[in-house]
Design a protein around this motif. Structure first.
Motif, PDB file in Angstrom:
ATOM      1  N   SER A  77       0.831  -1.214   0.000  1.00 10.59           N
ATOM      2  CA  SER A  77       0.000   0.000   0.000  1.00 10.59           C
ATOM      3  C   SER A  77       0.860   1.257   0.000  1.00 10.59           C
ATOM      4  N   VAL A  78       2.006   1.200   0.685  1.00  9.74           N
ATOM      5  CA  VAL A  78       2.926   2.346   0.695  1.00  9.74           C
ATOM      6  C   VAL A  78       3.462   2.607  -0.715  1.00  9.74           C
ATOM      7  N   ILE A  79       3.894   1.538  -1.389  1.00  9.08           N
ATOM      8  CA  ILE A  79       4.474   1.684  -2.732  1.00  9.08           C
ATOM      9  C   ILE A  79       3.418   2.133  -3.738  1.00  9.08           C
ATOM     10  N   ILE A  80       2.256   1.468  -3.715  1.00  7.66           N
ATOM     11  CA  ILE A  80       1.187   1.804  -4.661  1.00  7.66           C
ATOM     12  C   ILE A  80       0.709   3.236  -4.442  1.00  7.66           C
ATOM     13  N   GLY A  81       0.500   3.599  -3.167  1.00 10.94           N
ATOM     14  CA  GLY A  81       0.050   4.955  -2.859  1.00 10.94           C
ATOM     15  C   GLY A  81       1.051   6.011  -3.291  1.00 10.94           C
ATOM     16  N   TYR A  82       2.328   5.759  -3.025  1.00 13.97           N
ATOM     17  CA  TYR A  82       3.369   6.722  -3.406  1.00 13.97           C
ATOM     18  C   TYR A  82       3.487   6.827  -4.921  1.00 13.97           C
ATOM     19  N   ARG A  83       3.345   5.692  -5.577  1.00  7.85           N
ATOM     20  CA  ARG A  83       3.430   5.671  -7.048  1.00  7.85           C
ATOM     21  C   ARG A  83       2.315   6.501  -7.680  1.00  7.85           C
ATOM     22  N   MET A  84       1.143   6.522  -7.042  1.00  9.44           N
ATOM     23  CA  MET A  84      -0.004   7.215  -7.619  1.00  9.44           C
ATOM     24  C   MET A  84      -0.117   8.670  -7.165  1.00  9.44           C
ATOM     25  N   ALA A  85       0.253   8.966  -5.904  1.00  8.26           N
ATOM     26  CA  ALA A  85       0.021  10.329  -5.393  1.00  8.26           C
ATOM     27  C   ALA A  85       1.056  10.772  -4.373  1.00  8.26           C
ATOM     28  N   GLY A  86       2.257  10.231  -4.443  1.00 10.56           N
ATOM     29  CA  GLY A  86       3.311  10.680  -3.545  1.00 10.56           C
ATOM     30  C   GLY A  86       3.080  10.269  -2.099  1.00 10.56           C
TER      31      GLY A  86
END
Length: 208
Positions: A77-86
């Motif tokens: 979730s950290v990686i996916i979230g950062y990939r989409m919206a920092g």
């Protein structure tokens, strides 16, 4: 023109963050059996349905999430979230992933004795294990297929050797992951050096 484009991006970001939160919340709420189960569901959600990532990128996210300290769903979730919206996306992803377990475990903790004494719940949990095993098996097959699609002898060989090491010799998974990481870094550096030499040779030939 630029103002309209920026306004569209600004208006779409809250929708995307809401979609991220709902997706993580739903996946986490209906995932039983550990982190490997949610990997398959994430692939279907973010690759096939939302098309935020391709299969190779999702495979990389899975590998990083598994090899990093902490639960796989949180790491993913950290990686996916950062990939989409920092950073904000990572925070939203973490909140969406952690809320369902907190709520469910809190309820179970309050009624722990009743849950333990209830035979119906005990049977339901045992039956659920069969479904969990099937989902994990599906994850393993998909990951193996993606590795085989690369058609690289090193990757396929490492996969087979790692399986043998875990299954037959009971070697620690962390040791295997760390070893594969080292081999991967060496392989990447070797490819980079080869590419530089090839580029320099091509430049020299062109100069002649």
């Amino acid at each position: 023109m630029n103002i309209n484009t920026s306004n569209e991006k600004a208006s779409s970001k809250p929708k995307m963050l809401w979609q991220l939160f709902i997706s993580m919340f739903t996946l986490s709420a209906f995932t039983f059996g550990g982190g490997f189960v949610i990997v398959s569901l994430m692939k279907k959600k973010f690759v096939e349905e939302l098309k935020w990532f391709d299969e190779d990128e999702m495979l990389d996210i899975t590998a990083i999430s598994q090899s990093s300290p902490g639960p796989i769903p949180i790491n993913a979730s950290v990686i996916i979230g950062y990939r989409m919206a920092g950073v904000l996306g990572s925070i939203i992803g973490i909140i969406g992933t952690t809320l369902p377990p907190m709520i469910i475990i809190s309820i179970v903790a309050i009624f722990y004795k009743q849950f333990c004494a209830n035979k119906t719940i005990a049977i339901a949990l045992q039956v659920m294990r069969a479904g969990v095993a099937a989902v994990i098996f599906d994850v393993v097959l998909n990951l193996a297929k993606n590795v085989c699609k690369t058609k690289k002898v090193l990757y396929i060989g490492l996969m087979i050797i790692s399986f043998i090491a875990v299954w037959f010799f009971d070697i620690s998974a962390m040791l295997i992951i760390f070893t594969c990481l080292i081999i991967g870094i060496i392989n990447a550096l070797t490819d980079t050096i080869k590419a530089k030499h090839l580029k320099s040779d091509t430049t020299k030939r062109g100069a002649k």
